[in-house]
Design a protein around this motif. Sequence first.
Motif, PDB file in Angstrom:
ATOM      1  N   VAL A   1       0.807  -1.150  -0.058  1.00  0.00           N
ATOM      2  CA  VAL A   1       0.022  -0.041   0.000  1.00  0.00           C
ATOM      3  C   VAL A   1       0.913   1.370   0.172  1.00  0.00           C
ATOM      4  N   PRO A   2       0.187   2.502  -0.321  1.00  0.00           N
ATOM      5  CA  PRO A   2       1.146   3.748  -0.363  1.00  0.00           C
ATOM      6  C   PRO A   2       1.713   3.723   0.964  1.00  0.00           C
ATOM      7  N   GLY A   3       3.165   4.171   0.750  1.00  0.00           N
ATOM      8  CA  GLY A   3       4.200   4.408   2.022  1.00  0.00           C
ATOM      9  C   GLY A   3       4.154   5.895   2.208  1.00  0.00           C
ATOM     10  N   GLU A   4       5.116   6.310   3.025  1.00  0.00           N
ATOM     11  CA  GLU A   4       5.020   7.787   3.596  1.00  0.00           C
ATOM     12  C   GLU A   4       5.339   8.615   2.339  1.00  0.00           C
ATOM     13  N   GLU A   5       6.250   8.317   1.548  1.00  0.00           N
ATOM     14  CA  GLU A   5       6.640   9.095   0.473  1.00  0.00           C
ATOM     15  C   GLU A   5       5.538   9.367  -0.574  1.00  0.00           C
ATOM     16  N   LEU A   6       4.977   8.208  -0.941  1.00  0.00           N
ATOM     17  CA  LEU A   6       3.783   8.153  -1.917  1.00  0.00           C
ATOM     18  C   LEU A   6       2.628   8.916  -1.337  1.00  0.00           C
ATOM     19  N   ILE A   7       2.079   8.756  -0.122  1.00  0.00           N
ATOM     20  CA  ILE A   7       1.077   9.405   0.662  1.00  0.00           C
ATOM     21  C   ILE A   7       1.209  10.881   0.416  1.00  0.00           C
ATOM     22  N   LYS A   8       2.289  11.435   0.618  1.00  0.00           N
ATOM     23  CA  LYS A   8       2.544  12.894   0.516  1.00  0.00           C
ATOM     24  C   LYS A   8       2.132  13.497  -0.964  1.00  0.00           C
ATOM     25  N   LEU A   9       2.416  12.614  -1.924  1.00  0.00           N
ATOM     26  CA  LEU A   9       2.305  12.933  -3.107  1.00  0.00           C
ATOM     27  C   LEU A   9       0.882  12.490  -3.970  1.00  0.00           C
ATOM     28  N   LEU A  10       0.103  11.699  -3.063  1.00  0.00           N
ATOM     29  CA  LEU A  10      -1.355  11.279  -3.821  1.00  0.00           C
ATOM     30  C   LEU A  10      -2.392  12.436  -3.544  1.00  0.00           C
ATOM     31  N   PRO A  11      -2.969  12.545  -4.688  1.00  0.00           N
ATOM     32  CA  PRO A  11      -4.170  13.749  -4.361  1.00  0.00           C
ATOM     33  C   PRO A  11      -5.151  13.165  -3.220  1.00  0.00           C
ATOM     34  N   VAL A  12      -5.770  14.298  -2.597  1.00  0.00           N
ATOM     35  CA  VAL A  12      -6.794  13.863  -1.430  1.00  0.00           C
ATOM     36  C   VAL A  12      -7.918  14.056  -2.001  1.00  0.00           C
ATOM     37  N   VAL A  13      -8.559  12.638  -1.793  1.00  0.00           N
ATOM     38  CA  VAL A  13     -10.269  12.793  -2.021  1.00  0.00           C
ATOM     39  C   VAL A  13     -11.102  13.173  -0.955  1.00  0.00           C
ATOM     40  N   GLU A  14     -11.909  14.234  -1.359  1.00  0.00           N
ATOM     41  CA  GLU A  14     -12.851  14.877  -0.399  1.00  0.00           C
ATOM     42  C   GLU A  14     -14.144  14.702  -1.028  1.00  0.00           C
ATOM     43  N   GLU A  15     -15.086  14.836  -0.259  1.00  0.00           N
ATOM     44  CA  GLU A  15     -16.646  14.958  -0.724  1.00  0.00           C
ATOM     45  C   GLU A  15     -17.309  16.204  -0.844  1.00  0.00           C
ATOM     46  N   ASN A  16     -18.032  16.772  -1.915  1.00  0.00           N
ATOM     47  CA  ASN A  16     -18.578  18.093  -1.883  1.00  0.00           C
ATOM     48  C   ASN A  16     -19.819  17.891  -1.453  1.00  0.00           C
ATOM     49  N   GLU A  17     -20.561  19.061  -1.585  1.00  0.00           N
ATOM     50  CA  GLU A  17     -21.891  19.069  -0.758  1.00  0.00           C
ATOM     51  C   GLU A  17     -22.744  18.399  -1.366  1.00  0.00           C
ATOM     52  N   HIS A  18     -22.806  17.780  -2.492  1.00  0.00           N
ATOM     53  CA  HIS A  18     -23.543  16.720  -3.290  1.00  0.00           C
ATOM     54  C   HIS A  18     -23.160  15.255  -2.958  1.00  0.00           C
ATOM     55  N   GLY A  19     -22.202  15.059  -2.289  1.00  0.00           N
ATOM     56  CA  GLY A  19     -21.640  13.647  -1.934  1.00  0.00           C
ATOM     57  C   GLY A  19     -20.908  12.922  -2.892  1.00  0.00           C
ATOM     58  N   ASN A  20     -20.345  13.776  -3.864  1.00  0.00           N
ATOM     59  CA  ASN A  20     -19.642  13.512  -4.911  1.00  0.00           C
ATOM     60  C   ASN A  20     -18.160  13.362  -4.638  1.00  0.00           C
ATOM     61  N   GLU A  21     -17.236  12.390  -5.097  1.00  0.00           N
ATOM     62  CA  GLU A  21     -15.796  12.506  -4.732  1.00  0.00           C
ATOM     63  C   GLU A  21     -15.297  13.628  -5.680  1.00  0.00           C
ATOM     64  N   VAL A  22     -14.330  14.558  -4.924  1.00  0.00           N
ATOM     65  CA  VAL A  22     -13.852  15.524  -5.543  1.00  0.00           C
ATOM     66  C   VAL A  22     -12.144  15.253  -5.191  1.00  0.00           C
ATOM     67  N   SER A  23     -11.299  15.263  -6.157  1.00  0.00           N
ATOM     68  CA  SER A  23     -10.039  15.067  -6.148  1.00  0.00           C
ATOM     69  C   SER A  23      -9.007  16.248  -6.131  1.00  0.00           C
TER      70      SER A  23
END
Length: 560
Positions: free
Chosen positions: A407-429
């Motif tokens: 799975v992603p390690g410390e160095e990869l996690i730093k550079l992965l896009p962060v997934v959040e949810e908008n007000e409609h419940g859709n994933e936003v990168s």
Amino acid sequence: MSSQCADSFNLTIRPDITVETIDGKNVVLVYVPELSASQKPVYFKNQGLPRGAYRRIDSSDQRCTDDDLFIFYHQEDELDSSIIKDSELEDISEEAVALYRNLRAKVNPYAEELQYETIEMLQSLACLKKGADKYYLTYAGLLVFGKRTSLRRLLPMVRVDYIRVPGNTWIEDPDNRFTTIDMRGSMLEMVQRAFSLVSDDLPKGFVLPEGELQAGSNGLPARVLREALVNSMIHRTFRVNQPIQIIRYGNRIEISNPGFSLKPEEHLGIPGSVTRNPIIATIFHETNLAETKGSGIRTMRALMEKAQMLPPTFESSHELNQFTIRLLLHHFLGEEDIKWLSKFKAFNLNEQQKCALIFIKEVGAIDNPTYRQLNGVEMIKVRTDLHDLKDKAILTQKGKGRAIYYVPGEELIKLLPVVEENEHGNEVSVQAKDDSEHANGVSEQGENGLTTQSGGLTTYLDSLTTQPGDLTAQLPLELQNKLEQLGQRSNSKTEIIDVILELCQWKSLTLNQLSDLMKRKDKKHLKNTYIVPLRKQGKLEYTIPEMSNHPKQAYRTVSK
């Protein structure tokens, strides 16, 4: 030991037993010579076949199934040529017969069987047999030429489920989790229906018609999708009451069928076919719905590479009796990929490692077989590359033995896009934190679920780590009462099974969460005694079927 070997098996086994002294201690050495192919399989007499025999799969011993006996005896499975006793001529679909004639005539308009009437034609195809007083359809006959109502009546679990999942991961909201369409019908019709359903669900113009694949193409070759669907249908086992599942995520398509591959995983793509259902396979080959025997996987890989897409990956699980094809809807080394990979320049990664990082960014984890399939390299190269990524803290190793994954390690996690949810419940990168100069760059999924910038998994990595106290508080009162009544020492297997199914119907749960909620300290016993059998019975299913040892793996109850 000698007496047990002489009396316990169907054949008398004569092990070579010696005693040697090493460092002042006696050591018993036992050598069991391998039997000839004609004598296999050896099995425990009191258990019989197939359960009394075992196969060595990787580092473990797996109890044999009927499909394993097919391999041992090197004979064709008789199931698709066996008659279905409750079938009759009225179960034949005239539309399916007409479709077969049309497809066969396109390949060979002078084929002999096309000159026959329907009954004679089906007999020539081994799809119809005459008993003492009536005609009976064989399994192949009902599956290829049966009416939908007849298939529902006689083989109710033989269907294809198309599951549309918003985003790139399973949604835990039980009221709005995913859309499912179940399909029944003759296999000839099902291939076309499933193909149309999946291709129509992709962005317009994304699926490339056959003959339109060029170097600058931007889409999934239609031939690849068709071959993946056909593969799942003609190679599935019909001894297990489970449907084929087509799972459409925002960034990939996964097609899982009951029945592990009869060819070893390392031989997938090498010419030569081994099939459980020779009659069905022959019909598909003679109508050009399937590739030349044994060449389908190799063709899929070549076409995906030509379309500049990540190659398909395959997972064959003997333990789960399941085979999965994964097609990533991602164009390898596009502008966004090159820009993202440039951040790893200091690590001096090779091309195979870069390909693996793109895959992990899409799926969230990778194991040794998947790395090998992505890059077409030997296992020694796989281990060297993955260990290098682990040593550089780009990946973290999980699991042990044959269950190792990364799975992603410390160095990869730093550079992965962060997934959040908008007000409609859709994933936003959202761009990675280190990419501050592009802090305003947001890629939101369109209605077709595809993004040019892949959704990262750093947020979701923690989505299944809810503390047991929090989960217990969320439980419906009725389930809380059942858990209290069950008690830690309940020996009623039926009650435990019922509770597991109700819990996983309420919410997808990991093994750890089930163990905590049920106050079962022995997780291995819980898994082997209840979870694995319930999966094999089709009552539980993985939330991430493409990788059984995925770090976020959870279970949910199969809807009836």
